[in-house]
Design a protein around this motif. Structure first.
Motif, short mmCIF file in Angstrom:
data_model
loop_
_atom_site.label_atom_id
_atom_site.label_comp_id
_atom_site.label_asym_id
_atom_site.label_seq_id
_atom_site.Cartn_x
_atom_site.Cartn_y
_atom_site.Cartn_z
N GLN A 25 51.14 -29.05 54.09
CA GLN A 25 51.70 -27.85 54.72
C GLN A 25 51.58 -27.88 56.24
O GLN A 25 52.29 -27.16 56.95
CB GLN A 25 51.06 -26.58 54.15
N ALA A 26 50.65 -28.69 56.76
CA ALA A 26 50.58 -28.93 58.20
C ALA A 26 51.27 -30.25 58.45
O ALA A 26 51.06 -31.19 57.69
CB ALA A 26 49.13 -29.00 58.65
N GLY A 27 52.10 -30.34 59.47
CA GLY A 27 52.71 -31.64 59.73
C GLY A 27 54.07 -31.58 60.37
O GLY A 27 54.48 -30.54 60.89
N ARG A 28 54.75 -32.71 60.28
CA ARG A 28 55.94 -32.95 61.12
C ARG A 28 57.11 -32.00 60.92
O ARG A 28 57.97 -31.93 61.78
CB ARG A 28 56.42 -34.40 60.91
N ASP A 74 43.13 -37.15 56.90
CA ASP A 74 43.89 -38.07 56.04
C ASP A 74 42.91 -38.77 55.11
O ASP A 74 41.74 -38.93 55.44
CB ASP A 74 44.64 -39.11 56.88
N ILE A 75 43.42 -39.25 53.98
CA ILE A 75 42.54 -39.96 53.04
C ILE A 75 42.04 -41.28 53.64
O ILE A 75 41.03 -41.81 53.19
CB ILE A 75 43.22 -40.23 51.67
N LEU A 76 42.73 -41.79 54.68
CA LEU A 76 42.31 -43.08 55.25
C LEU A 76 41.32 -42.92 56.40
O LEU A 76 40.90 -43.91 57.00
CB LEU A 76 43.54 -43.88 55.67
N ALA A 87 45.10 -48.18 61.44
CA ALA A 87 45.99 -47.62 62.45
C ALA A 87 47.15 -46.94 61.75
O ALA A 87 47.54 -47.34 60.65
CB ALA A 87 46.51 -48.73 63.36
N PHE A 88 47.68 -45.89 62.36
CA PHE A 88 48.87 -45.22 61.83
C PHE A 88 50.01 -45.50 62.78
O PHE A 88 49.95 -45.10 63.94
CB PHE A 88 48.63 -43.72 61.70
N LYS A 89 51.03 -46.22 62.31
CA LYS A 89 52.14 -46.57 63.19
C LYS A 89 53.35 -45.69 62.88
O LYS A 89 53.76 -45.60 61.72
CB LYS A 89 52.49 -48.06 63.01
N VAL A 92 56.22 -46.51 60.38
CA VAL A 92 55.73 -47.58 59.49
C VAL A 92 54.76 -47.01 58.47
O VAL A 92 54.85 -47.29 57.27
CB VAL A 92 55.03 -48.71 60.29
N GLY A 93 53.81 -46.19 58.97
CA GLY A 93 52.75 -45.68 58.10
C GLY A 93 51.44 -46.37 58.41
O GLY A 93 51.31 -47.00 59.46
N PRO A 94 50.47 -46.26 57.50
CA PRO A 94 49.16 -46.83 57.80
C PRO A 94 49.16 -48.36 57.72
O PRO A 94 49.82 -48.94 56.87
CB PRO A 94 48.27 -46.24 56.69
N GLY A 139 38.67 -28.69 51.38
CA GLY A 139 38.33 -30.01 51.92
C GLY A 139 38.96 -31.05 51.00
O GLY A 139 39.42 -30.72 49.91
N PHE A 140 38.99 -32.30 51.41
CA PHE A 140 39.56 -33.31 50.51
C PHE A 140 39.12 -34.71 50.85
O PHE A 140 38.58 -34.99 51.93
CB PHE A 140 41.10 -33.25 50.50
N ALA A 141 39.38 -35.59 49.89
CA ALA A 141 39.23 -37.03 50.10
C ALA A 141 40.24 -37.72 49.19
O ALA A 141 40.74 -37.11 48.24
CB ALA A 141 37.81 -37.49 49.74
O1 CP3 Z 1 48.16 -31.64 53.21
C1 CP3 Z 1 47.86 -31.50 54.43
O2 CP3 Z 1 48.56 -30.81 55.21
C2 CP3 Z 1 46.55 -32.06 54.93
C3 CP3 Z 1 46.61 -33.33 55.59
C4 CP3 Z 1 46.90 -34.60 54.83
C5 CP3 Z 1 47.56 -35.70 55.44
N1 CP3 Z 1 47.55 -36.74 54.57
C6 CP3 Z 1 48.13 -35.70 56.81
C7 CP3 Z 1 49.02 -36.79 57.26
C8 CP3 Z 1 46.55 -35.01 53.53
C9 CP3 Z 1 45.86 -34.21 52.42
C10 CP3 Z 1 46.95 -36.37 53.38
C11 CP3 Z 1 46.72 -37.14 52.15
C12 CP3 Z 1 47.24 -38.52 52.04
N2 CP3 Z 1 47.38 -39.46 53.03
C13 CP3 Z 1 47.61 -39.13 50.82
C14 CP3 Z 1 47.51 -38.46 49.45
C15 CP3 Z 1 48.60 -37.51 49.15
C16 CP3 Z 1 49.97 -38.13 49.10
O3 CP3 Z 1 50.79 -37.76 49.97
O4 CP3 Z 1 50.23 -38.93 48.21
C17 CP3 Z 1 48.03 -40.42 51.10
C18 CP3 Z 1 48.52 -41.46 50.10
C19 CP3 Z 1 47.86 -40.63 52.51
C20 CP3 Z 1 48.09 -41.89 53.27
C21 CP3 Z 1 49.09 -41.73 54.37
N3 CP3 Z 1 48.89 -40.99 55.53
C22 CP3 Z 1 50.37 -42.31 54.46
C23 CP3 Z 1 51.00 -43.21 53.40
C24 CP3 Z 1 50.95 -41.89 55.67
C25 CP3 Z 1 52.27 -42.32 56.24
C26 CP3 Z 1 53.42 -41.61 55.63
C27 CP3 Z 1 53.73 -40.35 56.39
O5 CP3 Z 1 53.89 -39.30 55.75
O6 CP3 Z 1 53.82 -40.45 57.62
C28 CP3 Z 1 50.01 -41.02 56.30
C29 CP3 Z 1 50.17 -40.32 57.61
C30 CP3 Z 1 49.94 -38.83 57.63
N4 CP3 Z 1 48.95 -38.15 56.99
C31 CP3 Z 1 50.71 -37.89 58.38
C32 CP3 Z 1 50.14 -36.63 58.16
C33 CP3 Z 1 50.56 -35.31 58.76
C34 CP3 Z 1 51.90 -38.25 59.27
C35 CP3 Z 1 51.48 -38.84 60.57
C36 CP3 Z 1 51.74 -37.97 61.78
O7 CP3 Z 1 52.10 -36.79 61.65
O8 CP3 Z 1 51.54 -38.47 62.89
#
Ligand code: CP3
Length: 342
Positions: A25-28, A74-76, A87-89, A92-94, A139-141
């Motif tokens: 719900q938070a994000g791009r 993030d989970i990473l 790194a997050f590109k 590209v992604g992680p 909270g989460f992991a």
């Molecule tokens: O839900 C929320 O708002 C809380 C924040 C949150 C993020 N990632 C922020 C994020 C949570 C709970 C996650 C979980 C996460 N991260 C998962 C499990 C849930 C799922 O979606 O399946 C996984 C597999 C990841 C790993 C991850 N992080 C990937 C594959 C990517 C790249 C793809 C993408 O969406 O960009 C991320 C990056 C990421 N995590 C972003 C955000 C807001 C985007 C990067 C950015 O905004 O700069």
């Protein structure tokens, strides 16, 4: 007794209309997030700078009045804190330096993780202090299997061949990595709870890729160990599990792991989940993120059928996976209003 709707549902109560929050719900998709993104360092900096992470966590609460805030992280962040190169590109992604041997594994350090994750705990404290009365802080992991997927593969993948073949071909090394993740996840979630998280969620995004036998070993067993440890330390703090793409195991997963809620992915039939989940276990979900993106009658029709399928049992309304970045925020506002007007 709590009056927060999300905690009541996780306690086994059917609340009508069901409380709502949305994965990612938070994000791009939010202009106010993009404004911060353009002026802050990288993604890891946003996750580990408490002022920024607090502001980003609260943005959707301010705009939509969700029933829960989920920590912006993030989970990473856990593998990063353990010492892996992460790194997050953009676009590209992680990207991670893969862990494929005993020597790679030896790099990881639990002691260092505690230090590096401390800004995250500061964020949890400051979000908790800023949230409205009825809003629950989640909270989460990542769950150990899904985090291991990224750690072993070195990033996202279509089928995670390296990971799943290590699980079969080198079960000892794979098991040692999972053990490190189980222990560090317990420590990491415990710290979030100590800092003020009122419930925690375990994201097992790739759980559904495993064979039934591997699913028991690498999804159910680690979740069970984590839930047991958290329940012993923090009775009354509920745990939500998300075994994605494994909805047919929702009942088994709930019974064997002891979670208080199961998040259902988009492909899981909520009517069937309602019959397989133990009565007191909350179902969370599971609107198709594409229906939210589309909006209008498609979104309302899908929403109604989920509400009907889960009416009368503990249910937290959510998506079946995260919001897509192209989503119009007005659709989110409309969804919240639609669910609340039932
Ligand atoms: O839900 C929320 O708002 C809380 C924040 C949150 C993020 N990632 C922020 C994020 C949570 C709970 C996650 C979980 C996460 N991260 C998962 C499990 C849930 C799922 O979606 O399946 C996984 C597999 C990841 C790993 C991850 N992080 C990937 C594959 C990517 C790249 C793809 C993408 O969406 O960009 C991320 C990056 C990421 N995590 C972003 C955000 C807001 C985007 C990067 C950015 O905004 O700069």
């Amino acid at each position: 007794m709590t009056s927060k709707p999300i905690l009541r549902v996780l306690g086994g109560e059917a609340v009508w209309p069901p409380p709502i929050w949305l994965m990612r719900q938070a994000g791009r998709y939010l202009p106010e997030y993009r404004a911060i993104k353009d002026s802050s360092g990288g993604f890891i900096a946003r996750c580990t700078t408490p002022d920024l992470a607090t502001e980003i966590t609260i943005q959707p609460i301010r705009r939509f009045g969700m029933d829960a805030a989920i920590l912006f992280s993030d989970i990473l962040i856990l593998p990063w804190a353990l010492g892996q190169d992460v790194a997050f590109k953009d676009g590209v992604g992680p990207v991670l330096t893969p862990i494929r041997s005993e020597a790679d594994l030896a790099v990881l350090s639990l002691a260092r993780a505690e230090d590096l994750a401390s800004p995250v705990m500061e964020t949890v404290r400051s979000v908790r202090a800023a949230l409205p009365e009825a809003c629950t802080l989640i909270g989460f992991a990542g769950a150990p299997f899904t985090v291991a997927c990224y750690m072993i593969e070195g990033g996202g993948s279509r089928d995670f061949v390296e990971t799943r073949s290590m699980a079969y071909g080198n079960p000892e090394l794979f098991g040692r990595l999972l053990d490190v993740l189980v222990q560090s996840t317990i420590a990491y979630l415990s710290a979030q709870i100590e800092a003020g998280a009122e419930t925690v969620m375990l994201f097992d995004t790739w759980a559904g890729m495993l064979s039934p036998r591997q699913f028991r070993r690498h999804v159910i067993e680690p979740a069970k160990t984590i839930v047991k440890a958290l329940n012993a330390r923090y009775p009354g703090i509920p745990v939500i599990g998300f075994p994605r793409l494994a909805g047919m195991y929702a009942g088994l997963y709930a019974e064997q792991t002891g979670v208080d809620g199961v998040a259902l992915d988009t492909g899981t039939d909520p009517a069937r989940a309602a019959t397989t989940l133990p009565e007191s276990v909350a179902a969370q979900g599971n609107l198709d993120p594409i229906a939210l993106l589309t909006g209008g009658q498609a979104m309302r029709g899908e929403t109604l059928s989920i509400l009907e399928a889960l009416a009368g049992r503990p249910h937290i309304f959510n998506l079946g996976h995260g919001i897509l970045p192209q989503t119009n925020p007005d659709h989110v506002a409309e969804l919240v209003e639609f669910v609340r007007s039932r």
